[in-house]
Scaffold this motif. Structure first.
Motif, mmCIF file in Angstrom:
data_model
loop_
_atom_site.group_PDB
_atom_site.id
_atom_site.type_symbol
_atom_site.label_atom_id
_atom_site.label_comp_id
_atom_site.label_asym_id
_atom_site.label_seq_id
_atom_site.Cartn_x
_atom_site.Cartn_y
_atom_site.Cartn_z
ATOM 1 N N THR A 565 0.829 -1.207 0.000
ATOM 2 C CA THR A 565 0.000 0.000 0.000
ATOM 3 C C THR A 565 0.862 1.254 0.000
ATOM 4 O OG1 THR A 565 -1.700 -1.203 1.235
ATOM 5 C CG2 THR A 565 -1.855 1.195 1.229
ATOM 6 N N VAL A 566 1.924 1.244 0.790
ATOM 7 C CA VAL A 566 2.830 2.396 0.831
ATOM 8 C C VAL A 566 3.448 2.636 -0.539
ATOM 9 C CG1 VAL A 566 5.041 3.199 1.748
ATOM 10 C CG2 VAL A 566 3.316 2.264 3.289
ATOM 11 N N GLN A 567 3.899 1.559 -1.166
ATOM 12 C CA GLN A 567 4.525 1.683 -2.480
ATOM 13 C C GLN A 567 3.563 2.277 -3.510
ATOM 14 O OE1 GLN A 567 6.094 -2.009 -3.906
ATOM 15 N NE2 GLN A 567 7.398 -1.043 -5.447
ATOM 16 N N ALA A 568 2.264 1.970 -3.358
ATOM 17 C CA ALA A 568 1.292 2.422 -4.344
ATOM 18 C C ALA A 568 0.714 3.798 -4.032
ATOM 19 C CB ALA A 568 0.163 1.409 -4.444
ATOM 20 N N LYS A 569 0.651 4.173 -2.746
ATOM 21 C CA LYS A 569 -0.132 5.357 -2.396
ATOM 22 C C LYS A 569 0.604 6.432 -1.607
ATOM 23 C CE LYS A 569 -4.549 2.886 -2.326
ATOM 24 N NZ LYS A 569 -5.788 2.618 -1.574
ATOM 25 N N ALA A 570 1.777 6.148 -1.055
ATOM 26 C CA ALA A 570 2.425 7.124 -0.182
ATOM 27 C C ALA A 570 2.959 8.312 -0.973
ATOM 28 C CB ALA A 570 3.548 6.465 0.598
ATOM 29 N N ASN A 571 2.831 9.497 -0.406
ATOM 30 C CA ASN A 571 3.417 10.697 -1.006
ATOM 31 C C ASN A 571 4.665 11.094 -0.243
ATOM 32 O OD1 ASN A 571 2.582 12.107 1.332
ATOM 33 N ND2 ASN A 571 0.561 12.477 0.430
ATOM 34 N N THR A 572 5.289 12.186 -0.666
ATOM 35 C CA THR A 572 6.569 12.600 -0.089
ATOM 36 C C THR A 572 6.435 12.935 1.393
ATOM 37 O OG1 THR A 572 7.209 13.505 -2.232
ATOM 38 C CG2 THR A 572 8.483 14.221 -0.322
ATOM 39 N N THR A 573 5.352 13.588 1.754
ATOM 40 C CA THR A 573 5.159 13.941 3.172
ATOM 41 C C THR A 573 5.013 12.691 4.029
ATOM 42 O OG1 THR A 573 4.058 15.986 2.517
ATOM 43 C CG2 THR A 573 3.713 15.220 4.784
ATOM 44 N N GLN A 574 4.249 11.764 3.534
ATOM 45 C CA GLN A 574 4.046 10.516 4.285
ATOM 46 C C GLN A 574 5.328 9.704 4.349
ATOM 47 O OE1 GLN A 574 0.908 9.133 1.823
ATOM 48 N NE2 GLN A 574 -0.717 10.237 2.929
ATOM 49 N N LEU A 575 6.180 9.832 3.292
ATOM 50 C CA LEU A 575 7.462 9.124 3.278
ATOM 51 C C LEU A 575 8.324 9.493 4.467
ATOM 52 C CD1 LEU A 575 9.945 7.674 2.057
ATOM 53 C CD2 LEU A 575 10.353 9.763 0.743
ATOM 54 N N THR A 576 8.346 10.780 4.764
ATOM 55 C CA THR A 576 9.170 11.243 5.878
ATOM 56 C C THR A 576 8.759 10.562 7.176
ATOM 57 O OG1 THR A 576 9.380 13.387 4.783
ATOM 58 C CG2 THR A 576 9.938 13.295 7.124
ATOM 59 N N GLN A 577 7.472 10.360 7.352
ATOM 60 C CA GLN A 577 6.994 9.696 8.565
ATOM 61 C C GLN A 577 7.244 8.193 8.535
ATOM 62 O OE1 GLN A 577 3.011 11.781 7.860
ATOM 63 N NE2 GLN A 577 3.062 11.670 10.107
#
Length: 704
Positions: A565-577
């Motif tokens: 799910t992260v690979q498909a939907k995460a954005n840059t802001t969420q990546l930092t977290q």
């Protein structure tokens, strides 16, 4: 015809009338013949001959009854004939007609002295059980129990092979002690008192042709005449008795005193002698009845006999009676052994035992807990009813002191753990629903009233923890469904009202705590449902928070769902977290998860040719990149180290900064050197590290 013959003086008239005593036409014909013979008996050579002929009749009861009545009249008028008639009446005690036997006994009682038990003692020697029983009861009714011979016969007959005889003898022996009977009445021994009441109502001639009762009473008692004395017990008797004392038992529980409220009834051993002697009777029905009566009197001497009868295989009635008696006895030893009967093969015995244990239990919760330990669903259902009743009472008394509430909460938790692992689906699901409805209703009410409910939120988490201790998936399923409903209630409030930051933060923490629990659930389907629900509600729960919880799950399937799910939907802001959690997975035991985590992390840091060649990259990207590379190279697993080393070696030339490119080459070189220098293991014992290194060796050599 008979009446006409009776008026003639022909020689064979008497012979004809005697033949009509057996006439098949009607009872009127037979009785007319008998009365005609009686009228001419005074002038006959053998005045009693007609009575002898009538008494020999084998087919018609009214003829024999008239003969007996005729014998009695003769004996009452003529003392000389009395000696001759007494043996006839005694023989009649064994007649084939039951009513004739009763009439014979009544005639003997009339003929013999009123203060003598001789007539009824004759009945005790009879081979007909109904007459022996009648003789015993008549000895009581006539006040003859103090005679020495009567006492001896009562003791002997309690060992009679006939059940009804020995049981009647037992009950009659009790009646010889008025103080004992009064004590049993006070203690409510309904089984004994019912039979003794029947003794009082017994009428010897009931149902016979000589019954003096009114026709209405006779009609009402036609069916009763065969079974006037109720000696037989049933499990329903004990169930009914327990039900009748339920109200008084409940009051006793509220008194908070589990010791007997009163001492045992103070009766002398002489008064108790009929019971004490019968305890050792070789017949179990007698020893049981004696022990039961003593238990009603709270006499501990009954305990040993009750224990010996508790495993009586042939009689569920005795086992049910033992259960009731142990409840009456009200001692700790009885409390310890009574739960054994909750697993009895007979449902009636189990029900009686459950009710009896209620008298001994410390409170309703311990009563329910003992029932839940049974192997049978019917007992669990009774325990559930007790538990739910207590939950309802606990809710209405929420204003109790904090110490008491804490104590009851701890005790209730133990019961809940039993219920959550109940082997019967309907039981455990009912308990779960009641518990959840009770707590979630409070939470929903607080939400609808716009009231802060930090305490309620923490309670929800505690309940979920409790539910997850169940070994059954259906319990976990109910929990997640209820949590989903609570989420919908929260969302509805968010749409219609503005929530303050403090309240929203509280709900967020609660939901994240619940998610952590569900992602650690032992059932795969529950974890998957929790993930799907959380993903749909990610707008309110926070996408990054949901993924962090999933990545922290102890189960690989949940982590894999999160990575995908992260690979498909995460954005840059969420990546930092999410990056720290992804980096932490480089040390995961699963090679598939490690590789997937590395792939996702690399993709999310945009470690691509375009980024690395971009001289205008921000300071955050190199820092993020360096942290990722360092974490991968420090992984304890060679597959992660070598994958990153290959990436560094192949892309180092793209760095604009020569120093940075050289540092990248050096990092990759050290990894390759380490694995290329590994000694070759012995054949058949290649390690994972060596295998991974060999797979990377061609490219590593080329890159070096």
């Amino acid at each position: 015809m008979v009446q006409w013959v009776a008026t003639t003086n022909l020689d064979k008239t008497a012979q004809v009338l005697e033949q009509q005593l057996c006439s098949a036409h009607s009872a009127k014909v037979r009785l007319a013949a008998f009365h005609a013979l009686a009228d001419r008996a005074s002038t006959a050579k053998r005045p009693l001959h007609y009575l002898e002929e009538a008494f020999k009749n084998r087919y018609y009861e009214e003829v024999v009854a008239s003969a007996l009545q005729g014998y009695l009249k003769v004996a009452m008028r003529d003392a000389t004939n009395q000696r001759r008639i007494l043996p006839i009446l005694r023989d009649a005690l064994s007649h084939s007609f039951a009513n004739i036997r009763k009439q014979a006994l009544a005639s003997l009682e009339t003929l013999l002295p009123e203060n003598s038990p001789q007539a009824d003692l004759m009945a005790l020697d009879c081979n007909q059980s109904d007459i022996v029983q009648s003789g015993l009861i008549r000895l009581y009714q006539r006040g003859m129990l103090n005679h020495l011979e009567v006492s001896r016969q009562l003791m002997l007959l309690q060992n009679h092979r006939n059940t009804e005889i020995r049981q009647t003898a037992f009950y009659v022996s009790l009646l010889s002690q008025p103080k004992l009977i009064e004590a049993l009445k006070q203690q409510g021994d309904t089984q004994t008192l019912r039979t003794l009441s029947d003794f009082d109502d017994f009428r010897l001639l009931r149902g016979t042709l000589l019954d003096n009762a009114s026709s209405t009473a006779a009609n009402n008692n036609v069916k009763q005449s065969d079974e006037a004395i109720r000696l037989t017990l049933s499990t329903q008797d004990f169930i009914s008795q327990a039900d009748s004392t339920q109200a008084s038992k409940s009051k006793a529980k509220k008194a908070k005193s589990k010791k007997p409220a009163a001492e045992s009834i103070n009766l002398s051993n002489d008064t108790l002698e009929p019971l004490l002697q019968s305890l050792s009777n070789s017949h179990e029905d007698i020893s049981f009845r004696a022990a039961y009566a003593l238990a009603c009197l709270q006499d501990k001497r009954a305990f040993g006999t009750l224990i010996s009868l508790m495993s009586h295989e042939d009689s569920a009635i005795i086992r049910a009676g033992v259960a009731t008696a142990l409840g009456h006895l009200n001692i700790e030893d009885a409390k310890a052994v009574l739960p054994t009967l909750l697993d009895d093969k007979d449902a009636g015995v189990r029900q009686v035992a459950m009710q009896a244990y209620g008298k001994l239990a410390d409170n309703a919760l311990s009563w329910a807990a003992t029932g839940f330990a049974s192997k049978h669903q019917d007992i669990h259902e009774q325990s559930l009813a007790l538990f739910l009743k207590h939950v309802a009472a606990d809710s209405s008394n929420s204003g109790n002191s904090s110490d008491k509430s804490a104590q009851m909460s701890s005790e209730m938790t133990d019961i809940l753990l039993q219920a959550l692992n109940n082997p019967f689906t309907s039981i455990r699901l009912e308990v779960v629903k009641v518990l959840l409805n009770r707590q979630f209703k409070q939470s929903s009410d607080n939400i609808s009233k716009n009231v802060s409910d930090d305490i309620s939120d923490s309670t929800i988490v505690d309940i979920i923890k409790l539910l997850q201790q169940s070994l059954f998936e259906d319990v976990h399923q109910v929990a997640i469904e209820e949590w989903q409903r609570l989420l919908l209630a929260m969302n509805s409030k968010h749409k219609t009202n503005k929530t303050n930051n403090t309240e929203e933060t509280s709900h967020q923490k609660t939901n994240q705590a619940v998610l952590t629990l569900f992602f650690a659930d032992t059932f795969t389907a529950i974890r998957k449902q929790a993930f799907d629900i959380a993903l749909k509600q990610s707008k309110h729960l926070g996408f990054a928070d949901v993924m962090l919880n999933a990545l922290a799950s102890p189960y690989a399937d949940t982590k894999q769902l999160a990575l995908t799910t992260v690979q498909a939907k995460a954005n840059t802001t969420q990546l930092t977290q999410l990056m720290p959690a992804l980096v932490a997975m480089f040390a995961d035991d699963s090679i598939e998860l490690r590789k997937q985590a590395l792939t996702v992390a690399l993709a999310l840091t945009d470690l691509q040719l375009t980024i690395l060649a971009n001289k205008n990259g921000t300071d955050d990207q190199p820092n993020q990149h360096e942290a990722l590379i360092t974490a991968a190279l420090n992984s304890p697993y060679p597959d992660i180290q070598l994958t990153v080393a290959q990436l560094l070696a192949s892309q180092s030339r793209l760095y604009a900064d020569e120093e940075q490119a050289q540092r990248s080459d050096e990092q990759a070189y050290q990894v390759f050197k380490h694995y290329l220098e590994l000694p070759m293991p012995s054949q058949g014992k290649k390690s994972d590290s060596y295998t991974v290194a060999q797979s990377c060796k061609p490219s590593a050599i080329w890159l070096v």
